[in-house]
Design a protein around this motif. Structure first.
Motif, PDB file in Angstrom:
ATOM      1  N   LEU A  81       0.826  -1.208   0.000  1.00  0.00           N
ATOM      2  CA  LEU A  81       0.000   0.000   0.000  1.00  0.00           C
ATOM      3  C   LEU A  81       0.858   1.255   0.000  1.00  0.00           C
ATOM      4  CD1 LEU A  81      -2.720  -1.092   2.583  1.00  0.00           C
ATOM      5  CD2 LEU A  81      -2.939  -0.993   0.093  1.00  0.00           C
ATOM      6  N   THR A  82       1.924   1.225   0.782  1.00  0.00           N
ATOM      7  CA  THR A  82       2.828   2.378   0.835  1.00  0.00           C
ATOM      8  C   THR A  82       3.507   2.575  -0.511  1.00  0.00           C
ATOM      9  OG1 THR A  82       3.203   1.895   3.168  1.00  0.00           O
ATOM     10  CG2 THR A  82       4.718   3.431   2.127  1.00  0.00           C
ATOM     11  N   LEU A  83       4.034   1.503  -1.078  1.00  0.00           N
ATOM     12  CA  LEU A  83       4.751   1.606  -2.352  1.00  0.00           C
ATOM     13  C   LEU A  83       3.852   2.118  -3.470  1.00  0.00           C
ATOM     14  CD1 LEU A  83       7.273   1.194  -4.088  1.00  0.00           C
ATOM     15  CD2 LEU A  83       6.562  -1.184  -4.391  1.00  0.00           C
ATOM     16  N   THR A  84       2.637   1.576  -3.599  1.00  0.00           N
ATOM     17  CA  THR A  84       1.789   2.008  -4.708  1.00  0.00           C
ATOM     18  C   THR A  84       1.407   3.484  -4.592  1.00  0.00           C
ATOM     19  OG1 THR A  84      -0.220   1.170  -3.623  1.00  0.00           O
ATOM     20  CG2 THR A  84       0.870  -0.291  -5.212  1.00  0.00           C
ATOM     21  N   LEU A  85       1.118   3.931  -3.380  1.00  0.00           N
ATOM     22  CA  LEU A  85       0.791   5.350  -3.204  1.00  0.00           C
ATOM     23  C   LEU A  85       2.005   6.229  -3.475  1.00  0.00           C
ATOM     24  CD1 LEU A  85      -0.967   7.734  -2.434  1.00  0.00           C
ATOM     25  CD2 LEU A  85      -0.553   7.184  -0.022  1.00  0.00           C
ATOM     26  N   PHE A  86       3.153   5.846  -2.952  1.00  0.00           N
ATOM     27  CA  PHE A  86       4.344   6.666  -3.135  1.00  0.00           C
ATOM     28  C   PHE A  86       4.811   6.669  -4.590  1.00  0.00           C
ATOM     29  CE2 PHE A  86       6.151   7.720   1.230  1.00  0.00           C
ATOM     30  CZ  PHE A  86       4.906   7.716   1.831  1.00  0.00           C
ATOM     31  N   ILE A  87       4.600   5.587  -5.320  1.00  0.00           N
ATOM     32  CA  ILE A  87       4.885   5.588  -6.756  1.00  0.00           C
ATOM     33  C   ILE A  87       3.998   6.628  -7.441  1.00  0.00           C
ATOM     34  CG2 ILE A  87       4.582   4.284  -8.899  1.00  0.00           C
ATOM     35  CD1 ILE A  87       5.588   1.800  -7.373  1.00  0.00           C
ATOM     36  N   ALA A  88       2.712   6.635  -7.094  1.00  0.00           N
ATOM     37  CA  ALA A  88       1.787   7.602  -7.696  1.00  0.00           C
ATOM     38  C   ALA A  88       2.220   9.038  -7.417  1.00  0.00           C
ATOM     39  CB  ALA A  88       0.373   7.363  -7.174  1.00  0.00           C
ATOM     40  N   PHE A  90       5.525  10.099  -6.447  1.00  0.00           N
ATOM     41  CA  PHE A  90       6.915  10.503  -6.669  1.00  0.00           C
ATOM     42  C   PHE A  90       7.622   9.907  -7.882  1.00  0.00           C
ATOM     43  CE2 PHE A  90       6.351  10.787  -1.946  1.00  0.00           C
ATOM     44  CZ  PHE A  90       6.274  12.164  -1.913  1.00  0.00           C
ATOM     45  N   GLU A  91       7.051   8.899  -8.516  1.00  0.00           N
ATOM     46  CA  GLU A  91       7.739   8.287  -9.651  1.00  0.00           C
ATOM     47  C   GLU A  91       7.986   9.298 -10.776  1.00  0.00           C
ATOM     48  OE1 GLU A  91       7.420   4.141 -11.992  1.00  0.00           O
ATOM     49  OE2 GLU A  91       5.613   5.380 -12.089  1.00  0.00           O
ATOM     50  N   ARG A  92       7.074  10.234 -10.953  1.00  0.00           N
ATOM     51  CA  ARG A  92       7.188  11.223 -12.026  1.00  0.00           C
ATOM     52  C   ARG A  92       8.449  12.096 -11.895  1.00  0.00           C
ATOM     53  NH1 ARG A  92       2.182  14.725  -9.684  1.00  0.00           N
ATOM     54  NH2 ARG A  92       1.734  12.755  -8.683  1.00  0.00           N
ATOM     55  N   ASP A  93       9.005  12.170 -10.684  1.00  0.00           N
ATOM     56  CA  ASP A  93      10.189  12.985 -10.434  1.00  0.00           C
ATOM     57  C   ASP A  93      11.490  12.233 -10.735  1.00  0.00           C
ATOM     58  OD1 ASP A  93       8.429  14.940  -9.482  1.00  0.00           O
ATOM     59  OD2 ASP A  93       8.583  14.195  -7.429  1.00  0.00           O
ATOM     60  N   HIS A  94      11.382  10.961 -11.159  1.00  0.00           N
ATOM     61  CA  HIS A  94      12.557  10.113 -11.343  1.00  0.00           C
ATOM     62  C   HIS A  94      12.459   9.370 -12.662  1.00  0.00           C
ATOM     63  CE1 HIS A  94      13.530  10.777  -7.105  1.00  0.00           C
ATOM     64  NE2 HIS A  94      12.237  10.648  -6.881  1.00  0.00           N
ATOM     65  N   GLY A  95      13.550   8.718 -13.052  1.00  0.00           N
ATOM     66  CA  GLY A  95      13.553   7.888 -14.251  1.00  0.00           C
ATOM     67  C   GLY A  95      12.826   6.578 -13.999  1.00  0.00           C
ATOM     68  N   GLU A  98      13.613   4.105 -11.093  1.00  0.00           N
ATOM     69  CA  GLU A  98      14.572   4.752 -10.193  1.00  0.00           C
ATOM     70  C   GLU A  98      13.973   4.955  -8.802  1.00  0.00           C
ATOM     71  OE1 GLU A  98      16.419   9.149 -10.120  1.00  0.00           O
ATOM     72  OE2 GLU A  98      16.769   8.055 -11.978  1.00  0.00           O
ATOM     73  N   TYR A  99      12.718   5.400  -8.741  1.00  0.00           N
ATOM     74  CA  TYR A  99      12.092   5.630  -7.439  1.00  0.00           C
ATOM     75  C   TYR A  99      11.900   4.314  -6.692  1.00  0.00           C
ATOM     76  CZ  TYR A  99       9.125   6.919  -3.657  1.00  0.00           C
ATOM     77  OH  TYR A  99       8.627   7.084  -2.386  1.00  0.00           O
ATOM     78  N   GLN A 100      11.416   3.286  -7.390  1.00  0.00           N
ATOM     79  CA  GLN A 100      11.176   2.001  -6.743  1.00  0.00           C
ATOM     80  C   GLN A 100      12.469   1.418  -6.178  1.00  0.00           C
ATOM     81  OE1 GLN A 100       9.903   3.131  -9.541  1.00  0.00           O
ATOM     82  NE2 GLN A 100       8.022   2.099 -10.126  1.00  0.00           N
ATOM     83  N   LYS A 101      13.564   1.546  -6.907  1.00  0.00           N
ATOM     84  CA  LYS A 101      14.855   1.044  -6.423  1.00  0.00           C
ATOM     85  C   LYS A 101      15.320   1.807  -5.193  1.00  0.00           C
ATOM     86  CE  LYS A 101      16.426  -0.648 -10.888  1.00  0.00           C
ATOM     87  NZ  LYS A 101      17.368  -0.456 -12.006  1.00  0.00           N
TER      88      LYS A 101
END
Length: 119
Positions: A81-88, A90-95, A98-101
């Motif tokens: 739950l934390t990962l999916t929300l945080f991807i939504a 912050f992923e746009r700010d990274h390649g 990159e954010y998931q790693k």
């Protein structure tokens, strides 16, 4: 501590694109608003009633307000739950990936047994 309510916050916010943006831009305000306005609805309390026993602890509230996924994991928030929300948020700010790693790398110091995520 209410891991159930913590997970409900993550789930609830992640399913509403406007709330995702609100939480990204104003995390402390969103947490305060959600706890006051939405938590009791999620808990199926009738209008005019409120649960006084099930609310965020100060540590949970601060971890949510700080977008601190390591603290949330330590507190028992479900990592998916934390990962999916945080991807939504912050992923746009990274390649790509990159954010998931980086998310995983910040959790690398944990060893089995992991914090209990049961609610």
């Amino acid at each position: 501590m209410s891991k159930y309510l913590l997970d409900k916050f993550l789930y609830y916010v992640d399913r509403d694109p406007e709330l995702v943006e609100r939480y990204r831009e104003d995390p402390r305000g969103t947490v305060t608003w959600w706890e006051a306005e939405c938590a009791n609805k999620v808990l199926n309390c009738h209008a005019g009633e409120a649960s006084t026993w099930l609310r965020f602890t100060d540590a949970e509230r601060e971890a949510l307000a700080a977008h601190d996924h390591v603290a949330l994991f330590t507190l028992g928030a479900h990592p998916f739950l934390t990962l999916t929300l945080f991807i939504a948020m912050f992923e746009r700010d990274h390649g790509p990936l990159e954010y998931q790693k980086a998310f995983g790398a910040r959790l690398a110091h944990f060893a089995l047994p992991y914090p209990d995520i049961a609610t």
